[in-house]
Design an enzyme around this catalytic site. Structure first.
Site, PDB file in Angstrom:
ATOM      1  N   ASP A 212      18.012  -4.248  -3.643  1.00  0.00           N
ATOM      2  CA  ASP A 212      18.994  -3.303  -4.154  1.00  0.00           C
ATOM      3  C   ASP A 212      20.394  -3.745  -3.770  1.00  0.00           C
ATOM      4  O   ASP A 212      20.689  -4.941  -3.783  1.00  0.00           O
ATOM      5  CB  ASP A 212      18.683  -1.891  -3.648  1.00  0.00           C
ATOM      6  CG  ASP A 212      18.905  -0.834  -4.723  1.00  0.00           C
ATOM      7  OD1 ASP A 212      20.078  -0.539  -4.989  1.00  0.00           O
ATOM      8  OD2 ASP A 212      17.926  -0.342  -5.300  1.00  0.00           O
ATOM      9  N   HIS A 243      23.568   2.991  -3.719  1.00  0.00           N
ATOM     10  CA  HIS A 243      22.254   3.064  -4.352  1.00  0.00           C
ATOM     11  C   HIS A 243      21.161   2.534  -3.435  1.00  0.00           C
ATOM     12  O   HIS A 243      20.103   3.154  -3.282  1.00  0.00           O
ATOM     13  CB  HIS A 243      22.255   2.307  -5.673  1.00  0.00           C
ATOM     14  CG  HIS A 243      21.102   2.663  -6.561  1.00  0.00           C
ATOM     15  ND1 HIS A 243      19.893   1.996  -6.506  1.00  0.00           N
ATOM     16  CD2 HIS A 243      20.961   3.617  -7.508  1.00  0.00           C
ATOM     17  CE1 HIS A 243      19.065   2.521  -7.392  1.00  0.00           C
ATOM     18  NE2 HIS A 243      19.693   3.514  -8.004  1.00  0.00           N
ATOM     19  N   SER A 409      14.555   5.194 -11.118  1.00  0.00           N
ATOM     20  CA  SER A 409      14.808   4.363  -9.942  1.00  0.00           C
ATOM     21  C   SER A 409      14.827   5.204  -8.684  1.00  0.00           C
ATOM     22  O   SER A 409      14.865   4.669  -7.569  1.00  0.00           O
ATOM     23  CB  SER A 409      16.134   3.614 -10.093  1.00  0.00           C
ATOM     24  OG  SER A 409      17.220   4.504 -10.092  1.00  0.00           O
TER      25      SER A 409
END
Length: 1038
Positions: A212, A243, A409
């Site tokens: 990520d 994120h 996600s």
């Protein structure tokens, strides 16, 4: 005599001067075109400036793992070409052997350099180093322009930032913003994670790789950040987007407000995205190799995109799972549209996760199946595998505190956290013996709770159930199984679309594509062909042919059932039950002496009805549909600016699923044809339905269709799309990753091919791009980027409406219209009796396609099918005012023409291929040319191209029994999918519209012609002078 001599002089001097003028003009044109060609943007996209493309990076894959220095030395000693440089990769994987190198190659010499590299014995293939751009808050395209990076769909988002979700099925917007109930604020409690915590299972000694945006070392929510690695070109390990931190928090956070599932999990943060959300394939490959080298247990990848032909990436994912790393990935945020699965979550060896809300409804954003790899010859697999909560999930902020995010996600790390918790229940010394990608998927799908309402292509096995999966793993013994394990035609809507239409005799095979999960080993084999075991005597009316993976690797394979009812069942009505068994074996594990074996069982419960009447049977043409990838197939509606690719499958059960349901509700039976027209018996069907088709047609197909309509009484319904070369050229874009121009392979439909097909009936479409609203008998519809009808026979019925032409060629006309002129009527709907059959043509398909539909035209489709199938003529459609007293006719030279700058062989299942009936057709014509065709047919050749047969592509894998994807360790030169698709699509740039003939061939021909003409005139003039001298001499002698 003097007068005649003067005339001869004038005649000879005029061609001479003209020829000199032509020569000079031709040389000027030739020079002009050479200079013009150096700037193709001037000829094709005058509104853009071409990016400076001096160098590009390429991934060179080798057949063995070796230190990077050895690979470099090998290339330096083997290559004679210049213009390339080895790129040193300074990252944590550098201390381990690698299977690829990264080169910078000068654009001017790339063809010769790459060709020389690919000839080397230890090189597997060469691919462009693609760039990934993850749109956390947006997609890959904006206002018709491609964003930098590889095409990736949007992933997670904040409900505050994405307040509305546009359905795409209507004009309305759905407001999904809602408040969480206090007792539901902890997603871990909804799965009963605290029950396992109390037993002492907290994810201890589980190595979790999070690919990520990174994480901060001193983040207070995590107790066990084991390692942080940076794979980008930015000099930081921190997460500056939030994120990656959020994903890690859902998996292993320990803050009381946003608890993760496995707080003791060892976090390995792989920073593979920059702050601008960009990544490269080479970064992923290095990071994947490093994950293998340090023995990760679980890997979460909350990214995805439509390109399942990114071969270096796809094959490295296979290698990851082959090394016993359990990969979890998001299925995509392209819902509620069908056929929108993202890669790598759509791979059978990966756990693909969809999203649901707290009411157990499928989240609107969650992508739906089926997989589209197998189309047109086969049928897609069931995906997602499971679903988990993915709306308004609490997770960690960048530095401290918690926040909410939504998206698949977010659902993906929910499942990844569940997996970490489940891994920790197995003693560490036995984990590699019991746990693997297949056994974990078996525990998840067998333990999942099936939701009421969604079908299997929306929810997979259902909502993940941590405690049920825990019970399965506690007593797990290595075995093989089939997913789904039960196909029940009586269980609607879960087994949609199979439960919507019963089987009957004489139909095309119904194909069900199941997945084999082999928990016994990374490689397995089908020991003997699968067998059908009916429960009752009636079960013998069912005939099943099987195609399957003879080699099951890594951990998974496929088992396809091609089901037909025998002729003796033509009048049977009832239920057939039984099961299919297949025996799988794997080599003995370490310390074992005998092979591991397991018998897989798939239960069947099928509805059978008597043969429907011919008028109610529709055959849907899937064979002539082309989708992205491997080519740039443009969208059908040019009004949609942020989704420029046609990638949803164009299948009855993907983006035409609402139309399929409507037809079933109307009493029609719809079958799918994935083979040429020669492979079906027209006497069984009322209508052949052709919608939004992009491929060519064999000559045998054209001839058979004419006979089927005129002599056999087959109805033909055609829904076309736009096709305009100037507009296609304008739609091209420069991809900064592949360093090449991407140009549409065709229009919304392949009109030149359709015109060839319809030519025997005197029908043809034009190249206008029409937009507007119209109504017939009170039914209103939107005509969205449709085309016009320019040829139609006398005594047919034509309906015309005043629309604007938005094509490039129609721009001037529209300017005049806007200044006060009336719009001209354009014919868009035609109906015709043709011998024993009937034909209906309509210039737009967007009103049937649920992807970007504005208004549907199902009412028109029903009226058309009433006509083509039953000769029922609607009084409005067949009014006298619509009847043609004189034919519509357009000269051949004014009909839309094929583009000669596109090598269609690369994308077509017709051009350059042999005509053959595949395993989706009736059993009796498998492997033949079809009904009444026994002579081997010739390849279809596009104008200007030689026959090129690339062999079986990825789309035909399913249709070929026992075929298998290539292993990553195998050298697949020449016939590898990478060379076949990416090499041709990206590297060779065969779809770049260079317009070769107009650039230099024509001026060169004119120049040569002028020179030859001058030479001829000079010789004639010289001969005449000699004759005159000779004549003068003879007169003097006299």
């Amino acid at each position: 005599m003097h007068f005649r001599h003067t005339m001869l002089s004038a005649q000879s001097s005029f061609p001479l001067k003209s020829s000199l003028f032509i020569l000079l003009l031709s040389l000027s044109l030739f020079h002009f075109n050479l200079s013009f060609r150096s700037s193709p943007n001037l000829t094709l996209t005058s509104d853009r400036t071409q990016p400076q493309a001096s160098r590009a990076n390429y991934i060179v894959r080798f057949i063995d793992y070796k230190p990077a220095s050895e690979h470099r030395s090998y290339l330096e000693s083997s290559l004679r070409s210049e213009g390339w440089e080895w790129i040193q990769r300074n990252n944590p994987a550098a201390k381990f052997p690698t299977d690829f190198g990264l080169l910078s190659v000068r654009d001017s010499v790339k063809e010769s350099v790459i060709e020389e590299i690919e000839r080397l014995g230890f090189v597997k293939d060469v691919n462009v180093d693609l760039s990934y751009s993850r749109g956390i808050l947006s997609g890959a395209f904006e206002n018709g322009r491609k964003r930098p990076g590889k095409i990736f769909t949007s992933m997670s988002f904040s409900e505050k930032e994405k307040h509305f979700h546009h359905s795409g099925l209507s004009n309305s917007s759905l407001n999904w913003s809602r408040h969480l109930l206090m007792q539901r604020s902890q997603v871990t409690s909804l799965f009963g994670a605290d029950a396992l915590w109390r037993k002492g299972y907290t994810g201890a000694k589980v190595k979790m790789a999070i690919f990520d945006t990174g994480i901060r070392a001193d983040h207070p929510h995590f107790r066990n950040i084991k390692e942080r690695t940076n794979w980008t070109n930015e000099d930081t390990l921190n997460d500056n987007l939030g994120h990656g931190t959020f994903v890690a928090g859902v998996i292993a956070g320990e803050d009381a407000e946003c608890l993760g599932f496995a707080p003791d999990t060892e976090i390995y943060a792989f920073r593979v995205f920059t702050d601008a959300q960009v990544s490269y394939t080479s970064w992923f490959l290095d990071a994947f190799n490093y994950a293998i080298a340090i023995n990760m247990d679980v890997l979460n990848l909350s990214i995805g995109g439509p390109d399942y032909l990114d071969l270096p990436f796809v094959e490295k994912v296979w290698e990851i799972t082959a090394n016993n790393i359990i990969m979890v990935s998001a299925i995509g945020n392209d819902g509620p549209l069908y056929g929108t699965l993202n890669n790598p979550a759509d791979q059978s060896d990966v756990i693909g996760v969809g999203g649901i809300d707290y009411s157990d409804h499928i989240a609107s954003f969650s992508s739906r199946g089926m997989s589209t790899w197998e189309i047109p010859h086969g049928y897609g697999r069931v995906k997602p595998d499971i679903v988990a909560y993915g709306r308004e999930i609490m997770g960690s902020k960048i530095s401290t505190g918690c926040k909410q995010l939504s998206g698949t996600s977010v659902a993906s790390p929910v499942v990844a956290g569940v997996v970490c918790l489940l891994v920790s229940i197995i003693p560490e010394n036995k984990r590699k013996e019991i746990l693997n990608p297949a056994s974990m998927k078996q525990a998840l799908v067998e333990g999942a709770a099936k939701l009421v309402g969604p079908n299997m292509y929306e929810q997979g096995a259902g909502r993940v159930d941590l405690l049920e999966s825990f019970e399965i793993l506690k007593s797990y013994q290595p075995r093989a199984s089939i997913f789904p394990s039960f196909l029940d035609y009586t269980n609607c809507p879960y087994t949609w679309p199979f439960c919507r239409q019963a089987l009957y005799s004489g139909a095309m095979p119904v194909i069900f594509n199941a997945t084999i999960l082999n928990g016994m080993g990374v490689i397995g084999y089908v020991q003997s062909p699968p067998t059908w075991h009916p429960s009752t005597e009636e079960g013998n009316l069912l005939c099943i042919h099987f195609t399957y993976s003879e080699v099951i690797w890594p951990w998974t394979g496929y088992l396809a059932l091609h089901m037909q009812i025998k002729e003796e069942g033509a009048h049977f009505s009832g239920v057939i039950e039984g099961n299919v068994t297949v025996r799988v074996y794997s080599p003995p594990a370490q310390g074992e002496k005998t092979a591991r074996t397991s018998t897989c069982v798939l239960q069947l419960k099928l509805n059978v009805v008597p043969n429907p009447p011919r008028s109610k049977r529709i055959l849907w043409d899937q064979f002539h549909s082309i989708k992205y990838p491997p080519g740039y197939i443009p969208r059908d509606s040019l009004d949609v600016r942020n989704d420029i690719l046609d990638w949803h499958g164009d299948h009855l059960h993907t983006n035409f699923h609402i139309m399929f349901n409507m037809l079933r509700d109307a009493g029609y039976y719809v079958e799918t044809l994935g083979s040429p027209f020669t492979c079906f018996d027209a006497s069984n069907y009322g209508t052949l339905l052709l919608v939004d088709l992009e491929d060519e047609y064999f000559q045998e197909e054209i001839e058979k269709l004419r006979d089927d309509v005129i002599n056999t009484g087959l109805g033909l319904a055609v829904f076309a799309e736009w096709y305009n070369v100037d507009t296609m050229v304008k739609m091209r874009f420069f991809d900064d990753n592949t360093r090449s121009w991407w140009t549409p392979v065709t229009g919304g439909a392949n009109i030149p091919a359709l015109n060839d097909l319809l030519e025997p009936f005197g029908i043809a479409f034009g190249d206008k791009i029409l937009n507007g609203d119209f109504s017939i008998d009170g039914e209103h519809s939107r005509y969205a980027s449709g085309t016009d009808i320019v040829r139609f026979p006398r005594d047919g019925y034509i309906h015309s409406f005043p629309f604007l032409d938005s094509s490039e060629s129609g721009a001037t006309q529209n300017v005049l219209l806007n200044s006060g002129m009336n719009k001209a009527d354009s014919p868009i709907l035609g109906l015709l009796d043709a011998g024993e059959g009937r034909i209906a043509v309509y210039g737009d398909s967007n009103c049937l396609d649920s992807s970007h539909m504005v208004t549907n035209c199902y009412w028109l489709l029903r009226k058309i099918l009433d006509f083509t199938g039953s000769n029922i003529k609607d009084p409005v459609l067949f009014s006298e005012s619509a009847k043609q007293d004189v034919p519509l006719y357009e000269d051949d030279n004014r009909l839309p023409s094929r583009r000669t700058d596109v090598n269609y062989t690369l994308y077509s299942t017709v051009t350059g291929k042999d005509l053959i009936c595949r395993s989706d057709s009736r059993f009796e014509v498998w492997g033949t040319k079809g009904y009444n065709l026994h002579v081997r047919g010739r390849n279809k050749i596009m104008p200007g191209h030689d026959v090129i047969d690339l062999g079986r592509g990825l789309n035909s894998t399913f249709g070929s029994s026992r075929s298998r994807r290539p292993k990553f360790t195998k050298k697949t030169k020449g016939d590898s999918l990478g060379n076949r698709y990416f090499g041709l699509l990206y590297r060779d740039e065969l779809d770049v519209p260079e317009l070769v003939a107009s650039h230099w061939v024509v001026p060169a021909i004119v120049a040569v012609t002028g020179f030859v003409l001058i030479l001829s005139i000079w010789r004639i003039h010289h001969k005449r002078r000699r004759r005159r001298r000779s004549a003068s001499g003879r007169l003097a002698n006299l």
